[in-house]
Enzyme design. Structure first.
Site, PDB file in Angstrom:
ATOM      1  N   ASP A 263       0.861  -1.180   0.000  1.00  0.00           N
ATOM      2  CA  ASP A 263       0.000   0.000   0.000  1.00  0.00           C
ATOM      3  C   ASP A 263       0.903   1.237   0.000  1.00  0.00           C
ATOM      4  O   ASP A 263       1.660   1.435  -0.923  1.00  0.00           O
ATOM      5  CB  ASP A 263      -0.956  -0.050   1.194  1.00  0.00           C
ATOM      6  N   ARG A 320       1.541  10.235  -5.491  1.00  0.00           N
ATOM      7  CA  ARG A 320       1.313  10.596  -4.087  1.00  0.00           C
ATOM      8  C   ARG A 320       2.605  10.976  -3.374  1.00  0.00           C
ATOM      9  O   ARG A 320       3.024  10.330  -2.421  1.00  0.00           O
ATOM     10  CB  ARG A 320       0.621   9.458  -3.330  1.00  0.00           C
TER      11      ARG A 320
END
Length: 446
Positions: A263, A320
């Site tokens: 993740d 991100r």
């Protein structure tokens, strides 16, 4: 004065400053036999006054006030958890010595995914049960094999997630302290410092297949190397985050989609506040850092998620770095690198009600990458983005984005001006300063 001479003087000034910066930031040599005085300084260091959001509304001292009986040296997961439980919320210093495995047995030795499997789960059985040719693509998996996956995943979660109490300093001993496969959870606590540690490969043994995710379905995984969740006054400094030897690109594909076992690297979510992340390396990863995890979390996140990012290296990351929602985020003097052959989607994600200030940063992008994609608009929000340099040239990131992505116009003005900065380097200096100083093992005296 002729323009050429002005330019030459500017270059000389920057290069002279570079020499000074190099001299100032080269790590000091540790004293013999571990350098007791140096190590005491590292372990009991506090966040300098004015150093980012974590210095606001009080201070971030971690375990600096720990008594001798609350200084622990740990070499495995069991010792790490025992130290947290023994000290509770009293000031404490946790020294990571060597390599700590999150996926480990009682002796601290690494274990594989099969150790967590229960209720008949195997990957082969799971793939057979939810093959789109038989299960279809309109419903998420359910039934006995999904239940077995969930039960197996819970067993891994109980091992992998390690919860940090308030008033804690976690610091690596020497230059090679490493945490592999553990998710360090700074959750609903206050006053935590994390320094001088290499975090690697926090992987999910049991990703879930979701055929309804996007047009083709995706494998979704849990666990970040480090999570700041609902906590305040957190300083994360001189660490290295990566997938270690388990690169996403090397993983198999099932149902024509990458079997994604990772993740994020480092997320700041759920109303977390007053965080400074400095001199870290985040590299070789896909979904790197969320600041705010949902567009629907405004009630929790508005007025929080105040984060400073400075002098960090973001290298060969897909996206991100960070993606921001709601928070007042000050990102300055960071170096963003995308080398030839890497996967690059964007750096800054502009999300719901974000208030991002991105200034004085350096970007080193291979020519194959579009500079218009440094910024990515997810929601209608404004940002401040001044004095950034791309491949050595001062670049208006918003103007370049708007020209290259006319359907997703960004507007200028984050609505606030950062003041909590102790040192601002010229962007041309940033690759040198960050290259010399960022990452685990780079703290003077470590």
């Amino acid at each position: 004065m002729p323009a050429r001479m002005c330019h030459a003087r500017a270059i000389a000034l920057v290069m002279g400053s570079a020499s000074l910066a190099l001299a100032l930031t080269v790590p000091a040599q540790a004293a013999p036999n571990g350098g007791g005085a140096h190590h005491r300084g590292i372990e009991r260091a506090v966040l300098p006054q004015g150093d980012g959001w974590a210095s606001a509304e009080g201070s971030t001292t971690g375990g600096a006030a720990a008594t001798p009986d609350h200084v622990y040296t740990v070499t495995d997961r069991a010792e790490l958890i025992a130290a947290f439980e023994d000290a509770g919320d009293a000031p404490k210093i946790i020294r990571i010595d060597g390599t700590v495995h999150g996926n480990a047995d009682a002796a601290g030795d690494p274990i594989g995914c099969e150790a967590y499997q229960t209720d008949g789960y195997t990957l082969d059985k799971y793939l057979a049960a939810y093959d789109p040719d038989t299960w279809g693509r309109t419903e998420v998996p359910s039934g006995p094999m999904e239940d077995a996956r969930l039960a197996s995943a819970k067993r891994q979660k109980d091992a992998v997630n390690v919860y940090v109490p308030s008033n804690t300093t976690i610091v690596g001993v020497g230059k090679d302290a490493t945490v592999i496969g553990a998710s360090i959870q700074i959750q609903n606590v206050s006053n935590v410092i994390v320094r001088n540690i290499t975090f690697e490969d926090t992987y999910d043994c049991f990703p879930q297949w979701d055929p309804t995710d996007g047009d083709t379905g995706h494998w979704n995984s849990e666990y970040d190397n480090l999570v700041v969740h609902g906590s305040d006054h957190v300083w994360v400094d001189h660490n290295t985050f990566s997938d270690g030897d388990r690169h996403d690109a090397d993983q198999p594909r099932y149902f024509d989609e990458l079997y994604q076992q990772h993740d994020g690297l480092f997320d700041i979510v759920k109303g977390a506040d007053l965080v400074t992340a400095s001199y870290n390396v985040l590299k070789d990863h896909d979904k790197t850092m969320l600041i705010g995890n949902s567009d629907k979390a405004g009630d929790t996140d508005r007025g929080h998620l105040r984060v400073t990012l400075h002098h960090n290296l973001f290298k060969d990351l897909n996206e991100r770095a960070p993606r921001v929602r709601f928070g007042q985020v000050d990102s300055y003097n960071n170096h963003f690198v995308a080398t030839r052959g890497s996967v690059y989607g964007y750096s800054y994600g502009i999300g719901a009600e974000s208030h991002l200030v991105a200034e004085h940063n350096a970007f080193s992008l291979s020519g194959e990458f579009d500079q218009a994609k440094i910024l990515k608009k997810w929601s209608e929000s404004s940002l401040t983005a001044g004095d950034n340099y791309v491949n050595g040239r001062r670049t208006d990131l918003i103007a370049v984005h708007n020209a290259g992505v006319p359907s997703e116009q960004l507007t200028t003005g984050a609505g606030w001006t950062p003041t909590l900065r102790t040192r601002v380097d010229h962007p041309l200096l940033v690759p040198l300063v960050v290259g010399v100083s960022a990452g685990a093992g780079r703290i003077p005296g470590a």
